[in-house]
Enzyme design. Structure first.
Site, PDB file in Angstrom:
ATOM      1  N   GLY A  85       3.324   0.823  10.977  1.00 38.62           N
ATOM      2  CA  GLY A  85       1.896   0.905  10.665  1.00 38.62           C
ATOM      3  C   GLY A  85       1.495  -0.019   9.535  1.00 38.62           C
ATOM      4  N   ARG A  86       2.481  -0.526   8.800  1.00 35.52           N
ATOM      5  CA  ARG A  86       2.167  -1.442   7.685  1.00 35.52           C
ATOM      6  C   ARG A  86       3.284  -2.459   7.561  1.00 35.52           C
ATOM      7  NH1 ARG A  86       4.628   2.349   3.155  1.00 35.52           N
ATOM      8  NH2 ARG A  86       6.101   3.200   4.592  1.00 35.52           N
ATOM      9  N   LYS A 106       6.686  -6.011   4.809  1.00 35.45           N
ATOM     10  CA  LYS A 106       6.222  -4.631   4.657  1.00 35.45           C
ATOM     11  C   LYS A 106       5.006  -4.633   3.743  1.00 35.45           C
ATOM     12  CE  LYS A 106       8.174  -0.089   3.553  1.00 35.45           C
ATOM     13  NZ  LYS A 106       9.403   0.604   3.125  1.00 35.45           N
ATOM     14  N   GLY A 119      -2.421  -0.214   6.241  1.00 28.07           N
ATOM     15  CA  GLY A 119      -1.442  -1.255   6.568  1.00 28.07           C
ATOM     16  C   GLY A 119      -0.902  -1.997   5.359  1.00 28.07           C
ATOM     17  N   ARG A 169      11.688  -7.939   3.799  1.00 28.45           N
ATOM     18  CA  ARG A 169      12.904  -7.122   3.903  1.00 28.45           C
ATOM     19  C   ARG A 169      13.808  -7.686   4.989  1.00 28.45           C
ATOM     20  NH1 ARG A 169      12.121  -0.741   4.701  1.00 28.45           N
ATOM     21  NH2 ARG A 169      11.707  -1.129   6.881  1.00 28.45           N
ATOM     22  N   ARG A 176      15.787   2.496  14.810  1.00 25.53           N
ATOM     23  CA  ARG A 176      15.955   3.777  14.126  1.00 25.53           C
ATOM     24  C   ARG A 176      16.302   4.862  15.139  1.00 25.53           C
ATOM     25  NH1 ARG A 176      11.942   2.835   9.848  1.00 25.53           N
ATOM     26  NH2 ARG A 176      11.420   0.636  10.042  1.00 25.53           N
ATOM     27  N   ASP A 245      12.872   8.727  11.629  1.00 22.04           N
ATOM     28  CA  ASP A 245      12.363   7.348  11.681  1.00 22.04           C
ATOM     29  C   ASP A 245      12.862   6.527  10.496  1.00 22.04           C
ATOM     30  OD1 ASP A 245      10.525   9.318  10.469  1.00 22.04           O
ATOM     31  OD2 ASP A 245       9.397   7.580   9.844  1.00 22.04           O
ATOM     32  N   ASP A 255      14.284   2.297   4.269  1.00 22.88           N
ATOM     33  CA  ASP A 255      13.018   2.928   3.880  1.00 22.88           C
ATOM     34  C   ASP A 255      13.115   3.702   2.566  1.00 22.88           C
ATOM     35  OD1 ASP A 255      11.699   1.711   5.871  1.00 22.88           O
ATOM     36  OD2 ASP A 255      11.197   3.500   7.019  1.00 22.88           O
TER      37      ASP A 255
HETATM   38  P1  AMP Z   1       7.536   5.869   5.909  1.00 20.49           P
HETATM   39  O1  AMP Z   1       6.910   6.462   4.716  1.00 20.49           O
HETATM   40  O2  AMP Z   1       8.019   4.459   5.678  1.00 20.49           O
HETATM   41  O3  AMP Z   1       8.617   6.663   6.499  1.00 20.49           O
HETATM   42  O4  AMP Z   1       6.358   5.759   6.975  1.00 20.49           O
HETATM   43  C1  AMP Z   1       6.023   6.766   7.901  1.00 20.49           C
HETATM   44  C2  AMP Z   1       5.005   6.243   8.886  1.00 20.49           C
HETATM   45  O5  AMP Z   1       3.753   6.050   8.248  1.00 20.49           O
HETATM   46  C3  AMP Z   1       5.368   4.905   9.514  1.00 20.49           C
HETATM   47  O6  AMP Z   1       4.917   4.916  10.835  1.00 20.49           O
HETATM   48  C4  AMP Z   1       4.577   3.920   8.677  1.00 20.49           C
HETATM   49  O7  AMP Z   1       4.331   2.714   9.359  1.00 20.49           O
HETATM   50  C5  AMP Z   1       3.290   4.704   8.417  1.00 20.49           C
HETATM   51  N1  AMP Z   1       2.619   4.252   7.200  1.00 20.49           N
HETATM   52  C6  AMP Z   1       2.985   4.464   5.918  1.00 20.49           C
HETATM   53  N2  AMP Z   1       2.139   3.899   5.063  1.00 20.49           N
HETATM   54  C7  AMP Z   1       1.167   3.282   5.792  1.00 20.49           C
HETATM   55  C8  AMP Z   1      -0.009   2.520   5.487  1.00 20.49           C
HETATM   56  N3  AMP Z   1      -0.358   2.244   4.234  1.00 20.49           N
HETATM   57  N4  AMP Z   1      -0.740   2.073   6.520  1.00 20.49           N
HETATM   58  C9  AMP Z   1      -0.406   2.330   7.793  1.00 20.49           C
HETATM   59  N5  AMP Z   1       0.683   3.038   8.149  1.00 20.49           N
HETATM   60  C10 AMP Z   1       1.470   3.524   7.165  1.00 20.49           C
HETATM   61 MG    MG Z   2       9.716   4.753   7.411  1.00 18.74          MG
END
Ligand code: AMP
Ligand code: MG
Length: 484
Positions: A85-86, A106, A119, A169, A176, A245, A255
């Protein structure tokens, strides 16, 4: 600029595995740091315009930017679609030595998988991930790497306005457990098979030769994850958000969100502000890895055997073996920490006895073991360990049993070897916070560079300094945040 040698095998998988998505350019990219050693290892030109590349303002020739699809269990609850998502995967770099690595940005803007998110990434979490990933690599623990970080010149809004940043990264891959879950949730057996074949070719090529390649693949992932979590336990690392994930098929740590290292040894320790139930507490981590692997097993059943009962019996057997694999790796690392060259019954109990005494006496995990290296040279050096205990007599009583055990060992360069298992420095939470504060509030990156450099040689002769010291009471960090 020398070309980056891309070969984007994941982007050649079917369209439903990802969404094409170039990174969104930013207002004013500024390079914070390029990891020159890693760039050279990968055959990348340190003189390339990394600020623009990492910011997403310049997409290098040969890149094929995609946002990967994945699902995941977050704190035990399943979401069938998460995805990048980002982040975007720029592509795969083939290094001069032939190894293939993902290059991901990222914080690079919204994608099909952003849901409500912007994002983007804030500077604090980008610096945290850079510091901790590189510290883990220097500790010798499998991990994704930080290639570079930039500030964007744009604000991101979390609880307050924060400077925006992007992290470049590098990973063996970004596949995953949740990637498998994505296809399993859609009952997409063809997708699962393509993904498994891709992961086998990339990470576990020997499994392809096995009588049952998919079971051999599962066993290989299980073995690597057991070894990985044991390594975390040896340095006091708490991942903080071990959702499926965030569990890499390659066996790398991935992560870094609200991750943290223990100061005082405390098995039940939780730092993450969102981990209310203590699901991802320090001592729970091996159990959680096994739980995540059970979720992977569920995805692979169809591939392992057409007869589901047979497949279930086989993965159950493999999962039951996780405990022994972990214990062996954990005990071997503890032996190294105690300076034992040989294995004897009772070694694990000896180590656990010390750990219990450390917990009762609020002993600093890292500095206790580091001082133990000196104590192994001579009991005249015991003071360094004793001073870590609120009641030093608790160490004295244990040291008698330890020395009795050491006396049954052959002569070898014990203290020097122990120093390679007991780091002098780890990325401490209060130092990371101080680095972030200086960068965010004063645009001062000197403390960041200092800390990254101090962490690059954790076992080596270290100039003693504040980066290695435990927090004073008022410096103590009690909570960490995802804050992305
Ligand atoms: P994580 O915290 O890396 O495990 O992220 C969990 C999910 O939330 C993943 O699908 C990320 O891509 C999404 N995500 C986290 N932060 C953002 C953000 N700022 N914008 C869009 N998606 C996000
Ligand atoms: Mg993650």
């Amino acid at each position: 600029m020398n070309a980056i040698h891309f070969d984007n095998s994941y982007a050649r998988l079917p369209q439903r595995f990802f969404a094409h998505r170039p990174p969104a350019p930013v207002a004013a990219p500024r390079l914070i740091r390029l990891n020159i050693g890693l760039a050279e290892e990968l055959g990348l030109d340190p003189a390339a315009p990394w600020g623009d590349i990492v910011a997403g303002n310049l997409v290098p020739a040969g890149a094929s930017p995609i946002a990967m699809a994945y699902a995941g269990h977050q704190f035990g609850h399943f979401t069938p679609q998460l995805g990048d998502g980002r982040a975007v995967l720029l592509g795969e770099i083939v290094a001069p030595d032939g190894t293939r690595r993902d290059l991901q940005l990222k914080g690079s803007g919204r994608t099909e998988f952003s849901r409500g998110g912007d994002g983007r990434a804030a500077l604090g979490p980008v610096l945290r991930e850079y510091i901790v990933a590189e510290a883990m690599a220097a500790l010798g623990i499998p991990t994704t790497r930080a290639l570079a970080a930039v500030t964007t010149g744009e604000a991101v809004y979390r609880e307050t306005a924060q400077p925006g940043a992007v992290l470049a990264r590098v990973a063996a891959s970004h596949i995953r457990v949740g990637t498998f879950q994505y296809f399993a949730a859609r009952q997409d057996e063809e997708g699962l098979r393509l993904l498994a074949d891709h992961a086998i070719a990339r990470h576990y090529p020997q499994a392809a030769q096995a009588a049952n390649p998919y079971r051999a693949f599962f066993q290989a992932v299980l073995a690597r994850q057991a070894s990985l979590v044991a390594r975390w336990m040896h340095v006091g690392f708490i991942h903080g958000v071990m959702n499926t994930d965030n569990c890499a098929i390659s066996g790398e740590t991935i992560d870094y969100g609200p991750c943290a290292f223990l100061d005082e040894y405390e098995p039940a320790k939780v730092f993450s502000s969102i981990d209310h139930g203590g699901r991802y507490a320090f001592a729970n981590q091996p159990r959680i890895v096994q739980w995540n692997l059970a979720r992977l097993a569920e995805c692979l059943l169809l591939l392992i055997d057409a007869d589901i009962e047979i497949a279930i019996a086989q993965v159950k057997e493999d999962l039951a073996g996780f405990g022994a694999l972990f214990e062996d790796a954990y005990a071997a690392g503890l032996r190294a920490k105690l300076g034992l060259a040989t294995a004897a019954p009772g070694d694990l109990e000896l180590a656990e006895d010390l750990l219990e005494r450390m917990a009762e006496n609020h002993a600093d995990f890292t500095l206790t073991f580091r001082a133990l290296c000196d104590a192994a040279e001579s009991s005249a050096n015991d003071a360094g360990v004793r001073e870590r205990f609120t009641d030093p007599a608790a160490f004295d009583a244990w040291a008698i049993i330890w020395r009795e055990r050491l006396s049954r060992e052959p002569a070898w360069p014990r203290a020097a070897t122990m120093r390679n298992a007991n780091p002098a420095i780890i990325p401490r939470n209060h130092r990371i916070e101080a680095v972030i504060q200086a960068a965010v509030e004063n645009d001062d990156f000197a403390p960041f560079h200092d800390l990254v450099e101090a962490l690059a040689t954790p076992y080596g002769p270290q100039p003693d300094g504040p980066n290695a010291w435990p927090p004073r009471e008022e410096q103590r960090v009690s909570q960490t945040f995802c804050g992305t």
